[in-house]
Design an enzyme around this catalytic site. Structure first.
Site, mmCIF file in Angstrom:
data_model
loop_
_atom_site.group_PDB
_atom_site.id
_atom_site.type_symbol
_atom_site.label_atom_id
_atom_site.label_comp_id
_atom_site.label_asym_id
_atom_site.label_seq_id
_atom_site.Cartn_x
_atom_site.Cartn_y
_atom_site.Cartn_z
ATOM 1 N N ASN A 287 0.825 -1.200 0.000
ATOM 2 C CA ASN A 287 0.000 0.000 0.000
ATOM 3 C C ASN A 287 0.864 1.257 0.000
ATOM 4 O OD1 ASN A 287 -2.407 1.706 0.458
ATOM 5 N ND2 ASN A 287 -3.363 -0.222 1.092
ATOM 6 N N HIS B 76 21.702 2.000 13.639
ATOM 7 C CA HIS B 76 22.949 2.264 14.357
ATOM 8 C C HIS B 76 22.982 1.533 15.698
ATOM 9 C CE1 HIS B 76 24.405 5.408 11.639
ATOM 10 N NE2 HIS B 76 23.150 5.820 11.567
ATOM 11 N N LYS C 190 12.091 -8.527 17.127
ATOM 12 C CA LYS C 190 12.612 -9.895 17.042
ATOM 13 C C LYS C 190 11.704 -10.731 16.153
ATOM 14 C CE LYS C 190 10.405 -11.195 21.430
ATOM 15 N NZ LYS C 190 10.650 -11.719 22.793
#
Length: 211
Positions: A90, A120, A168
């Protein structure tokens, strides 16, 4: 080894010269600028996809719809994004093709999702860049404004709720949500749909008689 064999080839010398040229990087950046600020606003999907494939090097599968106003990023040499068949992406999705994004088949990505493959290390003294390939497997669904962090795998058939931040891996056929995303429920594994959605222009209107 002879002196002749140790000498760089013509191709290597040209490549080395290009990589020392600011003009080369200017032109590499220009192709992303044009893609994100001009091509992304063109109402003809075939033209947009042709640019993404041929200029940015993105793989887009068959019967996959990539809406207007996408934002692709990548390195000067490549945009490492691969999108499978029968997917729907989309509007206003950020796709980070630096380390890489791999999207399977029949995947639905809702508007304003952010898929990152590089960020980072906040603990590194030099703020070093770290990342990993993001993989979104078949029949997964990312809700509106979900954020997927580098190196995450979204399992087959998994659902990420709107606004979630996924840090995760998500197990297959599970529903996750929240910040950071956590398990909410199991999803029905008897999935039989085949995504086929190609709206006109920058809308949600399509020919439903051919759906």
């Amino acid at each position: 080894m002879s002196q002749a064999s140790a000498r760089p080839s013509l191709k290597q010398r040209i490549k080395g010269r290009l990589l020392r040229s600011s003009t080369y990087f200017f032109l590499a950046a220009l192709k992303y600028y044009v893609g994100n600020n001009v091509i992304a606003h063109v109402p003809w999907e075939r033209l947009r996809n042709a640019y993404y494939r041929r200029i940015l090097g993105i793989r887009i599968g068959q019967r996959t719809h990539v809406s207007m106003r996408q934002f692709f990023t990548g390195y000067h040499s490549r945009c490492n994004v691969s999108i499978g068949n029968n997917c729907v992406l989309n509007r206003e999705i950020y796709l980070d093709g630096r380390t890489g994004v791999v999207i399977g088949n029949n995947v639905n990505v809702s508007f304003q999702c952010c898929i990152l493959s590089l960020h980072h290390d906040h603990n590194h003294p030099g703020f070093a860049s770290i990342g990993g390939v993001v993989e979104i497997r078949d029949h997964a669904w990312l809700g509106a404004r979900a954020t997927i962090l580098p190196g995450v795998t979204i399992g087959e058939g998994a659902v990420v709720a709107a606004g979630a931040v996924v840090t995760k891996d998500v197990a297959p056929y599970t529903v996750v949500g929240g910040v950071p995303a956590k398990f909410i429920a199991e999803r029905n594994r008897e999935i039989a749909y085949l995504t086929d959605f190609s709206p006109f222009f920058d809308t949600d209107v399509f020919d439903e008689s051919h759906g």
